[in-house]
Design an enzyme around this catalytic site. Structure first.
Site, PDB file in Angstrom:
ATOM      1  N   HIS A 174      -3.922  -1.244  -6.968  1.00 28.13           N
ATOM      2  CA  HIS A 174      -3.081  -0.108  -7.340  1.00 28.13           C
ATOM      3  C   HIS A 174      -3.977   1.017  -7.820  1.00 28.13           C
ATOM      4  O   HIS A 174      -4.852   0.805  -8.657  1.00 28.13           O
ATOM      5  CB  HIS A 174      -2.091  -0.514  -8.443  1.00 28.13           C
ATOM      6  CG  HIS A 174      -1.066  -1.494  -7.978  1.00 28.13           C
ATOM      7  ND1 HIS A 174      -0.146  -2.080  -8.809  1.00 28.13           N
ATOM      8  CD2 HIS A 174      -0.814  -1.994  -6.735  1.00 28.13           C
ATOM      9  CE1 HIS A 174       0.623  -2.902  -8.115  1.00 28.13           C
ATOM     10  NE2 HIS A 174       0.227  -2.866  -6.861  1.00 28.13           N
ATOM     11  N   ASP A 230       0.817  -1.223   0.000  1.00 34.31           N
ATOM     12  CA  ASP A 230       0.000   0.000   0.000  1.00 34.31           C
ATOM     13  C   ASP A 230       0.848   1.270   0.000  1.00 34.31           C
ATOM     14  O   ASP A 230       0.422   2.319   0.488  1.00 34.31           O
ATOM     15  CB  ASP A 230      -0.939   0.029   1.222  1.00 34.31           C
ATOM     16  CG  ASP A 230      -1.720  -1.261   1.392  1.00 34.31           C
ATOM     17  OD1 ASP A 230      -2.346  -1.698   0.415  1.00 34.31           O
ATOM     18  OD2 ASP A 230      -1.685  -1.841   2.490  1.00 34.31           O
TER      19      ASP A 230
END
Length: 430
Positions: free
Chosen positions: A45, A17
């Site tokens: 993403h 992340d």
């Protein structure tokens, strides 16, 4: 002029992340090929283009750049239903996705419904032993890859008789296991076959030998960006096992996962947040389960792209991140989410651990050891103000510059990019 000369891989330096999607998107403006080489639909993403957020889970981020060839390589475990949900969504938004700009490896392994069922059953039955998977069948799919005889590959979707024979055998055997271990009702293999037969017919135009495509593009001098998923501290071999994902998601997994030799890559771009986060269980020495952690979570919208689970938040851990830098051969760093820290009166950086009374700057990916370490912090002054409009490093508040430079010193690698906002343009090039 290109941002970087040569081909690049973008990988995470923490527990995922970190904002890899944004950096891949920036680099793909100069690229002709973008390759996703690991993980599955458990990855997320995000790219913000003109104020609108786009999230991918299986598609390479290069899909947002016209003229870029996107490859889903053999190291990915592919959920065809998730893939086509994603394709359909983007096509409705006017984003072109055709065999002209997307190719999928015939060697990629397929996530099946019984993988998701096994994932959920195992996590639910584990209780305190749960490792916090996304329940998307990723681990069981990779396990079948290792078992070999129970695996389904993309190539199998294109051979209907072979697919039928395999599914009849595999699901019959899997039902016996589910019954004994979890007292779960049986899965009917016939509807599964019909669904995946139809998915095979739809996926067929996209299927290719992505290794051959990749090598041909490399030999032709095309610029290539490799898109990693997750991060080194979640790597199956080198992460904080067992609280890891099921793939080789560091830069070390690139070459088997994409099917290319090491000479292809010149730039190893490590992405790190200006703080640390983690999803699910596992050791997290600098976690701040307090007002500081809550502040970072809300400022940074630290909720999973794929799951929307709240992320655990804490101070930057230089010990763990430097381990990732060294492990992966990082040549440049992109620092993301610096803007999130604005408003804090001080910023802590963990520069060492104290373990059983002794100071150490060495990171060991050992769950029991990390559970006992005490972070040793260095404190820097915080900064205020909205920095999302800054476009040069010198425009940042002096305290923010000092923080970046200290992180660069601790990592021993140049911080080439500094992200100060969500939009693709809110990135400073140093």
């Amino acid at each position: 002029m290109a941002l970087l000369e040569g081909n690049s891989v973008v990988v995470g330096l923490q527990w995922g992340d970190e904002g890899k999607g944004k950096i891949v998107d920036i680099l793909s403006q100069d690229a002709e090929v973008v390759v996703r080489y690991c993980g599955g639909a458990n990855a997320g993403h995000s790219v913000v283009i003109n104020g609108k957020k786009h999230s991918t889970h299986l598609l390479p981020v290069g899909i947002f750049r016209p003229g870029v060839m996107n490859l889903i390589a053999n190291g990915v475990v592919l959920d065809p239903q998730a893939l086509f949900n994603e394709i359909d969504e983007f096509q409705r938004q006017g984003i072109a996705i055709t065999p002209a700009n997307l190719r999928i490896s015939y060697k990629a392994h397929v996530v099946m419904p019984y993988h998701k069922e096994e994932d959920a059953l195992r996590e639910s039955a584990s209780a305190d032993g749960s490792i916090g998977t996304t329940r998307r069948g990723i681990g069981p799919a990779y396990a079948d890859k290792m078992h070999r005889t129970t695996a389904i590959r993309v190539a199998d979707l294109l051979n209907e008789q072979r697919l039928q024979d395999k599914l009849a055998r595999v699901i019959t055997d899997r039902n016996k296991v589910f019954k004994v271990l979890y007292d779960a009702p049986p899965i009917d293999w016939k509807p599964v076959f019909e669904t995946y037969r139809d998915l095979g017919r739809r996926i067929a135009p996209f299927v290719d030998d992505t290794t051959t495509v990749l090598i041909d593009q490399w030999r032709a001098g095309k610029r290539i960006v490799f898109e990693g998923a997750h991060a080194a501290l979640l790597d199956i071999d080198h992460g904080t096992f067992p609280y890891v994902t099921s793939s080789s998601c560091s830069s070390l997994g690139l070459f088997p996962g994409a099917g290319c030799p090491p000479q292809v890559v010149q730039n190893y771009i490590g992405i790190m947040k200006a703080y640390c986060t983690r999803v699910g269980g596992g050791p997290f020495p600098t976690e701040q389960d307090n007002n500081i952690g809550n502040y970072i979570r809300e400022r940074g919208n630290e909720y999973g792209t794929t799951t929307r689970r709240p992320r655990r938040c804490g101070w930057f851990d230089a010990v763990a991140t430097r381990y990732s830098v060294q492990l992966q051969g990082i040549t440049q760093i992109a620092l993301t989410l610096l803007d999130v820290l604005s408003g804090l009166d001080h910023l802590n950086i963990c520069t060492a651990y104290r373990y059983k009374g002794n100071r150490t700057e060495v990171f060991r990916a050992d769950m029991d050891l990390l559970a006992e370490v005490e972070p040793i912090y260095e404190t820097l002054p915080g900064f205020n103000g909205n920095i999302t409009g800054c476009r040069k490093f010198e425009e940042l508040p002096p305290q923010a510059q000092q923080y970046v430079l200290r992180l660069e010193q601790l990592m021993g690698v140049p911080i080439k990019f500094v992200s100060v906002g969500a939009d693709r343009n809110a990135t400073l090039l140093r």
